[in-house]
Design a protein around this motif. Structure first.
Motif, PDB file in Angstrom:
ATOM      1  N   PHE A 150      49.830  30.277 -14.376  1.00 11.21           N
ATOM      2  CA  PHE A 150      50.521  30.196 -15.658  1.00 11.21           C
ATOM      3  C   PHE A 150      50.096  28.954 -16.429  1.00 11.21           C
ATOM      4  O   PHE A 150      49.975  27.875 -15.843  1.00 11.21           O
ATOM      5  N   LYS A 195      43.318  35.694 -22.619  1.00 15.72           N
ATOM      6  CA  LYS A 195      43.859  36.921 -22.046  1.00 15.72           C
ATOM      7  C   LYS A 195      44.819  36.603 -20.907  1.00 15.72           C
ATOM      8  O   LYS A 195      44.632  35.622 -20.173  1.00 15.72           O
ATOM      9  N   PHE A 196      45.840  37.445 -20.767  1.00 13.64           N
ATOM     10  CA  PHE A 196      46.662  37.420 -19.572  1.00 13.64           C
ATOM     11  C   PHE A 196      45.927  38.148 -18.449  1.00 13.64           C
ATOM     12  O   PHE A 196      44.944  38.868 -18.681  1.00 13.64           O
ATOM     13  N   HIS A 197      46.421  37.959 -17.237  1.00 16.49           N
ATOM     14  CA  HIS A 197      45.784  38.602 -16.081  1.00 16.49           C
ATOM     15  C   HIS A 197      45.846  40.122 -16.123  1.00 16.49           C
ATOM     16  O   HIS A 197      45.078  40.784 -15.430  1.00 16.49           O
ATOM     17  N   VAL A 201      46.663  37.039 -25.378  1.00 19.07           N
ATOM     18  CA  VAL A 201      47.794  36.141 -25.584  1.00 19.07           C
ATOM     19  C   VAL A 201      48.066  36.076 -27.081  1.00 19.07           C
ATOM     20  O   VAL A 201      47.192  35.703 -27.872  1.00 19.07           O
ATOM     21  N   ASP A 234      54.003  36.701 -27.656  1.00 15.46           N
ATOM     22  CA  ASP A 234      54.218  36.278 -26.267  1.00 15.46           C
ATOM     23  C   ASP A 234      54.782  34.856 -26.215  1.00 15.46           C
ATOM     24  O   ASP A 234      55.643  34.549 -25.380  1.00 15.46           O
ATOM     25  N   VAL A 244      54.268  33.535 -20.842  1.00 13.90           N
ATOM     26  CA  VAL A 244      54.078  34.716 -19.996  1.00 13.90           C
ATOM     27  C   VAL A 244      53.901  35.951 -20.869  1.00 13.90           C
ATOM     28  O   VAL A 244      54.269  35.974 -22.049  1.00 13.90           O
ATOM     29  N   SER A 245      53.320  36.970 -20.280  1.00 14.10           N
ATOM     30  CA  SER A 245      53.092  38.234 -20.974  1.00 14.10           C
ATOM     31  C   SER A 245      54.418  38.933 -21.246  1.00 14.10           C
ATOM     32  O   SER A 245      55.169  39.252 -20.321  1.00 14.10           O
ATOM     33  N   SER A 289      54.497  42.363 -19.527  1.00 15.79           N
ATOM     34  CA  SER A 289      54.725  42.342 -18.085  1.00 15.79           C
ATOM     35  C   SER A 289      56.208  42.200 -17.769  1.00 15.79           C
ATOM     36  O   SER A 289      56.714  42.800 -16.821  1.00 15.79           O
ATOM     37  N   GLY A 291      50.784  35.620 -16.128  1.00 13.92           N
ATOM     38  CA  GLY A 291      50.333  34.479 -16.896  1.00 13.92           C
ATOM     39  C   GLY A 291      48.873  34.559 -17.274  1.00 13.92           C
ATOM     40  O   GLY A 291      48.202  35.585 -17.074  1.00 13.92           O
ATOM     41  N   ALA A 292      48.345  33.442 -17.818  1.00 15.43           N
ATOM     42  CA  ALA A 292      46.962  33.395 -18.297  1.00 15.43           C
ATOM     43  C   ALA A 292      46.197  32.241 -17.653  1.00 15.43           C
ATOM     44  O   ALA A 292      45.259  31.709 -18.244  1.00 15.43           O
ATOM     45  N   GLN A 342      44.204  34.189 -10.055  1.00 15.44           N
ATOM     46  CA  GLN A 342      45.157  35.247  -9.738  1.00 15.44           C
ATOM     47  C   GLN A 342      45.456  35.226  -8.251  1.00 15.44           C
ATOM     48  O   GLN A 342      44.548  35.053  -7.426  1.00 15.44           O
TER      49      GLN A 342
END
Length: 519
Positions: free
Chosen positions: A72, A108-110, A115, A119, A177-178, A181, A191-192, A196
């Protein structure tokens, strides 16, 4: 005036609470390895504790935050020299004393989603919402309005000027955070960050792989990352020496010299967190501020430096203001100079001429907490205070602190950064109970000065305010800061790119893992 937001998330209170209270808090991706040094050279980091909570909005200690920083990120962060930098924010502009406009970088988020400003608004709204239990709730409650101007632009309006607003956004407890999600599963926010999570061995290890959509070109440097937990400090140092890990946190003071002399290892130490005593002011002997002041005069701080930290520490003033801060006053270190006669006189005034029995909460898991507690226990005997040590593991110590189940605790803090505005998280009243705050402490004058220091932008005026705050806290101490200990990471010399951030920022050095690699 209540916090007003110019954006509605569409999520129910139930979903918000579920996300904030999540014990999972990290979305897993398919594991690609199980500790083998294959498919690229992994960076193996020895942690001091297994995270008790992975919620991105909770604060449960440095080890957990180090892990969460890999998944994150927020709008702001820090350069290796401690200077503020944009993270998800590519740039920002101060329109007036209470308005800041952020432009987001392409990120980008995972889960692959971009993003966006929505968000950001959602994340800050979630943390600042009325039912929130987020550590940063008071901070985000200071927002008067937050607006998604367009997908890449966020305008934030504050209720009052805030000298530490930007550094507050760099806190590891202020992630973005997304939104999608959280709508799909509020217990698994996405998160981004640079890595991961691919797998967890409960209580033992956490495996991660580099996120190929990370917004900083060429980062993270290590394709694979493995956190391995060594709660025992000697075992953690031994793992580094044997090559089982490449980098460790929380190097115990007695081991620092030997690591410096080892040709294969390197020590990276800074003058970091403040070791302090914290009081329960709602019940027990420390309801009376005279008793708390007596403790301040009774403690042998030089013995803490020499005995608990092997000389690797420096005297603090009564407030935990980093010596790296322009607001630190060197003369403040003499305020609670050891004076047994003064301590005994205060105890007698409070009705304890022969002292009393009490409890001292710390933890056996970290020598940087345990060893000062032992010295403090011995110091208090000299004025008749018989303190029984309670030294559970870290998770239990956090639970007891969160419930106020102690009379006096020995702990440490680095605030969130080197700005004294962070003192509101330690001393401010009306905040959610936490192990990192004195139990039941309420002082209207302290609250007024904390607010004034934060809302004043002029440096000289802020210095005067914090001098007055120091006097107010000395008169009615919820905490007493004692010494600044050296906070160190140690690494194999084959590791490059990792930097221990200066001053109180040392506990946010998890930001630097993205630039670290082996060989």
């Amino acid at each position: 005036m209540q916090t007003r937001f110019n954006h509605r998330s569409g999520l129910s209170r139930r979903h918000l609470l579920a996300g904030l209270g999540s014990a999972a808090g990290l979305a897993l991706v398919a594991p690609t390895w199980r500790g083998a040094r294959a498919a690229g050279t992994p960076l193996r980091v020895g942690l001091s504790a297994y995270p008790s909570n992975f919620s991105p909005f909770a604060n449960v200690g440095t080890a957990a935050e180090t892990v969460k920083l890999q998944s994150f990120r927020g709008l702001m962060s820090y350069e290796p020299d401690g200077q503020l930098r944009g993270e998800l924010a590519e740039s920002w502009k101060q329109e007036d004393d209470t308005t800041v406009v952020f432009t987001l970088r392409p990120a980008k988020f995972h889960n692959g989603d971009p993003v966006t400003a929505d968000d950001v608004v959602f994340s800050f709204e979630t943390m600042g919402a009325e039912p929130s239990t987020a550590f940063m709730k008071p901070f985000f409650a200071s927002l008067a309005a937050i607006e998604a101007v367009d997908p890449k632009t966020v305008r934030i309006k504050l209720k009052a000027p805030d000298a530490a607003f930007l550094v507050g956004l760099a806190s590891y407890d202020a992630p973005v955070v997304s939104r999608r999600s959280m709508k799909e599963d509020a217990t698994k926010p996405v998160g981004a960050g640079p890595y991961q999570v691919t797998g967890m061995e409960r209580g033992t290890a956490i495996d991660l792989k580099a996120f190929d959509g990370f917004y900083r070109p060429g980062l993270p440097k290590s394709p694979l990352l493995r956190f391995v937990v060594y709660a025992d400090e000697s075992a953690r140092v031994a793992a580094l020496r044997s090559g089982d890990v490449d980098l460790i946190e929380y190097v115990p003071s007695p081991a620092m010299g030997a690591i410096e002399e080892d040709a294969n290892l390197a020590l990276d130490a800074v003058e970091g967190p403040a070791s302090l005593v914290m009081f329960n002011v709602k019940s027990g002997p420390f309801v009376d501020p005279r008793v708390r002041r007596a403790v301040g005069y009774a403690i042998d701080r030089q013995a803490i430096i020499d005995g608990a930290f092997s000389g690797r520490a420096a005297l603090s003033g009564p407030l935990p203001l980093s010596r790296a801060s322009p607001y630190f006053d060197p003369a403040s270190v003499d305020i609670f100079k050891r004076d047994l006669a003064k301590a005994k006189a205060l105890l007698a005034e409070a009705g304890y001429p022969n002292g009393f029995k009490t409890s001292i909460l710390a933890t056996s898991q970290y020598s940087v907490h345990r060893d000062p507690a032992i010295v403090i226990q011995r110091s208090l005997v000299d004025v008749g205070i018989q303190g029984e040590l309670n030294l559970p593991d870290w998770a239990t110590r956090v639970q007891l602190g969160n419930k106020g189940q102690y009379h006096m605790s020995v702990t440490a803090t680095s605030l969130d950064n080197n700005d004294p505005a962070g003192l509101d998280g330690v001393l401010g009243s009306g905040l959610p109970p936490a192990f990192s705050r004195p139990w039941g402490y309420v002082n209207a004058e302290v609250d007024r000065l904390v607010r004034a220091g934060r809302s004043t932008l002029d440096v000289d005026k802020r210095k005067a305010i914090y001098a007055d705050l120091e006097k107010a806290v000395v008169a009615d101490p919820g905490i007493i800061s004692l010494v600044f200990r050296h906070q160190a990471y140690a690494r194999r010399k084959a590791v490059s790119g990792f930097v221990n951030l200066p001053g109180f920022l040392t506990l946010t050095s998890g930001f630097a893992i993205e630039t670290a690699s082996v060989g």
